[in-house]
Design a protein around this motif. Structure first.
Motif, PDB file in Angstrom:
ATOM      1  N   GLY A 158     -44.332-164.850  -5.595  1.00  0.00           N
ATOM      2  CA  GLY A 158     -42.911-164.740  -5.276  1.00  0.00           C
ATOM      3  C   GLY A 158     -42.087-164.021  -6.326  1.00  0.00           C
ATOM      4  N   ASP A 159     -42.729-163.519  -7.369  1.00  0.00           N
ATOM      5  CA  ASP A 159     -42.028-162.813  -8.431  1.00  0.00           C
ATOM      6  C   ASP A 159     -41.607-161.429  -7.933  1.00  0.00           C
ATOM      7  OD1 ASP A 159     -41.341-162.939 -11.348  1.00  0.00           O
ATOM      8  OD2 ASP A 159     -42.562-161.121 -11.381  1.00  0.00           O
ATOM      9  N   LYS A 160     -40.619-160.842  -8.594  1.00  0.00           N
ATOM     10  CA  LYS A 160     -40.134-159.543  -8.137  1.00  0.00           C
ATOM     11  C   LYS A 160     -41.204-158.463  -8.185  1.00  0.00           C
ATOM     12  CE  LYS A 160     -37.697-158.760 -12.458  1.00  0.00           C
ATOM     13  NZ  LYS A 160     -36.903-159.843 -12.964  1.00  0.00           N
ATOM     14  N   THR A 161     -42.136-158.519  -9.132  1.00  0.00           N
ATOM     15  CA  THR A 161     -43.185-157.497  -9.169  1.00  0.00           C
ATOM     16  C   THR A 161     -44.172-157.668  -8.011  1.00  0.00           C
ATOM     17  OG1 THR A 161     -44.348-158.805 -10.842  1.00  0.00           O
ATOM     18  CG2 THR A 161     -43.018-156.967 -11.630  1.00  0.00           C
ATOM     19  N   GLN A 162     -44.407-158.898  -7.585  1.00  0.00           N
ATOM     20  CA  GLN A 162     -45.269-159.119  -6.425  1.00  0.00           C
ATOM     21  C   GLN A 162     -44.587-158.624  -5.157  1.00  0.00           C
ATOM     22  OE1 GLN A 162     -45.746-162.999  -4.680  1.00  0.00           O
ATOM     23  NE2 GLN A 162     -47.945-162.706  -4.455  1.00  0.00           N
ATOM     24  N   ILE A 163     -43.313-158.914  -5.022  1.00  0.00           N
ATOM     25  CA  ILE A 163     -42.572-158.458  -3.851  1.00  0.00           C
ATOM     26  C   ILE A 163     -42.468-156.934  -3.864  1.00  0.00           C
ATOM     27  CG2 ILE A 163     -40.320-158.516  -2.699  1.00  0.00           C
ATOM     28  CD1 ILE A 163     -40.156-161.474  -3.717  1.00  0.00           C
ATOM     29  N   ALA A 164     -42.244-156.360  -5.040  1.00  0.00           N
ATOM     30  CA  ALA A 164     -42.209-154.894  -5.148  1.00  0.00           C
ATOM     31  C   ALA A 164     -43.552-154.299  -4.731  1.00  0.00           C
ATOM     32  CB  ALA A 164     -41.855-154.480  -6.579  1.00  0.00           C
ATOM     33  N   THR A 165     -44.644-154.962  -5.083  1.00  0.00           N
ATOM     34  CA  THR A 165     -45.970-154.487  -4.691  1.00  0.00           C
ATOM     35  C   THR A 165     -46.102-154.466  -3.171  1.00  0.00           C
ATOM     36  OG1 THR A 165     -46.953-155.315  -6.744  1.00  0.00           O
ATOM     37  CG2 THR A 165     -48.458-154.930  -4.902  1.00  0.00           C
ATOM     38  N   SER A 166     -45.646-155.530  -2.514  1.00  0.00           N
ATOM     39  CA  SER A 166     -45.682-155.566  -1.044  1.00  0.00           C
ATOM     40  C   SER A 166     -44.841-154.443  -0.450  1.00  0.00           C
ATOM     41  CB  SER A 166     -45.154-156.908  -0.527  1.00  0.00           C
ATOM     42  OG  SER A 166     -46.023-157.944  -0.863  1.00  0.00           O
ATOM     43  N   LEU A 167     -43.656-154.247  -1.000  1.00  0.00           N
ATOM     44  CA  LEU A 167     -42.762-153.210  -0.488  1.00  0.00           C
ATOM     45  C   LEU A 167     -43.327-151.813  -0.723  1.00  0.00           C
ATOM     46  CD1 LEU A 167     -39.351-154.717  -1.625  1.00  0.00           C
ATOM     47  CD2 LEU A 167     -40.256-154.606   0.707  1.00  0.00           C
ATOM     48  N   LEU A 168     -43.919-151.594  -1.896  1.00  0.00           N
ATOM     49  CA  LEU A 168     -44.518-150.288  -2.182  1.00  0.00           C
ATOM     50  C   LEU A 168     -45.687-150.000  -1.244  1.00  0.00           C
ATOM     51  CD1 LEU A 168     -44.335-150.493  -6.068  1.00  0.00           C
ATOM     52  CD2 LEU A 168     -43.217-148.723  -4.675  1.00  0.00           C
ATOM     53  N   ALA A 169     -46.503-151.007  -0.977  1.00  0.00           N
ATOM     54  CA  ALA A 169     -47.628-150.818  -0.049  1.00  0.00           C
ATOM     55  C   ALA A 169     -47.119-150.563   1.365  1.00  0.00           C
ATOM     56  CB  ALA A 169     -48.554-152.031  -0.069  1.00  0.00           C
ATOM     57  N   ALA A 170     -46.044-151.232   1.752  1.00  0.00           N
ATOM     58  CA  ALA A 170     -45.448-150.994   3.069  1.00  0.00           C
ATOM     59  C   ALA A 170     -44.895-149.579   3.149  1.00  0.00           C
ATOM     60  CB  ALA A 170     -44.349-152.017   3.346  1.00  0.00           C
ATOM     61  N   ARG A 171     -44.314-149.127   2.071  1.00  0.00           N
ATOM     62  CA  ARG A 171     -43.715-147.787   2.044  1.00  0.00           C
ATOM     63  C   ARG A 171     -44.774-146.694   2.026  1.00  0.00           C
ATOM     64  NH1 ARG A 171     -42.025-143.546   3.023  1.00  0.00           N
ATOM     65  NH2 ARG A 171     -40.632-142.273   1.785  1.00  0.00           N
ATOM     66  N   PHE A 172     -45.793-146.852   1.183  1.00  0.00           N
ATOM     67  CA  PHE A 172     -46.781-145.789   0.983  1.00  0.00           C
ATOM     68  C   PHE A 172     -48.032-145.926   1.847  1.00  0.00           C
ATOM     69  CE2 PHE A 172     -44.685-145.610  -3.332  1.00  0.00           C
ATOM     70  CZ  PHE A 172     -44.007-144.437  -3.070  1.00  0.00           C
ATOM     71  N   HIS A 173     -48.238-147.088   2.458  1.00  0.00           N
ATOM     72  CA  HIS A 173     -49.429-147.330   3.301  1.00  0.00           C
ATOM     73  C   HIS A 173     -50.721-147.067   2.527  1.00  0.00           C
ATOM     74  CE1 HIS A 173     -46.704-147.580   6.694  1.00  0.00           C
ATOM     75  NE2 HIS A 173     -46.159-146.473   6.271  1.00  0.00           N
ATOM     76  N   ASP A 174     -50.764-147.549   1.294  1.00  0.00           N
ATOM     77  CA  ASP A 174     -51.923-147.300   0.435  1.00  0.00           C
ATOM     78  C   ASP A 174     -52.160-148.522  -0.460  1.00  0.00           C
ATOM     79  OD1 ASP A 174     -53.885-146.355  -1.305  1.00  0.00           O
ATOM     80  OD2 ASP A 174     -52.919-144.398  -1.557  1.00  0.00           O
ATOM     81  N   VAL A 175     -52.988-149.446   0.023  1.00  0.00           N
ATOM     82  CA  VAL A 175     -53.227-150.702  -0.684  1.00  0.00           C
ATOM     83  C   VAL A 175     -53.900-150.461  -2.034  1.00  0.00           C
ATOM     84  CG1 VAL A 175     -54.497-152.891  -0.605  1.00  0.00           C
ATOM     85  CG2 VAL A 175     -53.335-152.058   1.439  1.00  0.00           C
ATOM     86  N   VAL A 176     -54.908-149.606  -2.066  1.00  0.00           N
ATOM     87  CA  VAL A 176     -55.685-149.411  -3.294  1.00  0.00           C
ATOM     88  C   VAL A 176     -54.845-148.790  -4.400  1.00  0.00           C
ATOM     89  CG1 VAL A 176     -57.680-148.218  -4.313  1.00  0.00           C
ATOM     90  CG2 VAL A 176     -57.889-149.305  -2.072  1.00  0.00           C
ATOM     91  N   MET A 177     -54.180-147.669  -4.101  1.00  0.00           N
ATOM     92  CA  MET A 177     -53.415-146.984  -5.149  1.00  0.00           C
ATOM     93  C   MET A 177     -52.205-147.806  -5.601  1.00  0.00           C
ATOM     94  SD  MET A 177     -55.235-144.523  -5.929  1.00  0.00           S
ATOM     95  CE  MET A 177     -54.451-143.198  -6.779  1.00  0.00           C
ATOM     96  N   VAL A 178     -51.572-148.500  -4.672  1.00  0.00           N
ATOM     97  CA  VAL A 178     -50.435-149.344  -5.045  1.00  0.00           C
ATOM     98  C   VAL A 178     -50.914-150.509  -5.908  1.00  0.00           C
ATOM     99  CG1 VAL A 178     -48.687-150.947  -4.154  1.00  0.00           C
ATOM    100  CG2 VAL A 178     -48.915-148.670  -3.156  1.00  0.00           C
ATOM    101  N   THR A 179     -52.019-151.148  -5.514  1.00  0.00           N
ATOM    102  CA  THR A 179     -52.558-152.259  -6.308  1.00  0.00           C
ATOM    103  C   THR A 179     -52.941-151.782  -7.705  1.00  0.00           C
ATOM    104  OG1 THR A 179     -53.372-153.403  -4.344  1.00  0.00           O
ATOM    105  CG2 THR A 179     -54.364-154.024  -6.455  1.00  0.00           C
TER     106      THR A 179
END
Length: 188
Positions: free
Chosen positions: A115-136
């Protein structure tokens, strides 16, 4: 490569002064064993951010179009506001495990990151870029860039740059990404 670099930069800046960075400082001061702490941070972040990126990717696969993109843009702007709020270390996380330094760090970081902002940012970045591996990989790299120096420098790391300045820069970056996503949602 763009997804990796943006994810790294966003999280590295957002992580400075975050409760998980403060936790890294507390762990470093308590255990004085940097290598198992760093490895615990790495393992916890990979697990946590892979799950968050996967969730963001799945959400973006089901929810498409301008409305979803607008939601992601507004969420980044909300992250900008959240980045301005100072965090405090979560000392309870240290008392939840009695294992070695690595296990203590892994469990504490994993729990505190939920629930931290970096975890939520990770979810949002993956939603935006559609790239789980590179975002992770990018968000994990960003976490490591912010936390490894914190482990080695301890409390001195938070004295280098005023946390208020860091929070303002992180908020500005989140806001710019949010506006960029909103513009893309309504211009398409």
């Amino acid at each position: 490569m763009e997804h990796l670099l943006i994810s790294t930069g966003v999280v590295a800046i957002a992580e400075i002064g975050d409760k998980t960075q403060l936790l890294a400082i507390v762990l470093a001061a308590k255990f004085r064993k940097p290598l198992p702490i760093i490895l615990g941070i790495l393992a916890a972040t990979l697990l946590n951010h892979a799950a968050a990126a996967g969730l963001g990717y799945l959400a973006s696969a089901w929810l498409k179009g301008a409305v979803f993109q607008a939601f992601v843009g507004v969420a980044f702007i909300a992250m900008a506001a959240w980045a301005l709020i100072p965090d405090k270390e979560d000392e309870d996380a240290l008392s939840r495990t009695r294992g070695g330094v690595f296990l203590t760090t892994l469990v504490a970081f994993f729990l505190v990151e939920i629930g931290d902002k970096t975890q939520i940012a990770t979810s949002l970045l993956a939603a935006r870029f559609h790239d789980v591996v590179m975002v992770t990989l990018g968000t994990t790299l960003g976490m490591m860039l912010a936390n490894v120096p914190a482990v080695y420098l301890g409390e001195a790391a938070t004295r280098v740059i005023p946390l208020k300045v860091v929070r303002i820069v992180a908020a500005a970056i989140f806001a710019l990404i949010g506006l960029w996503v909103l513009a893309a949602a309504f211009l398409h």
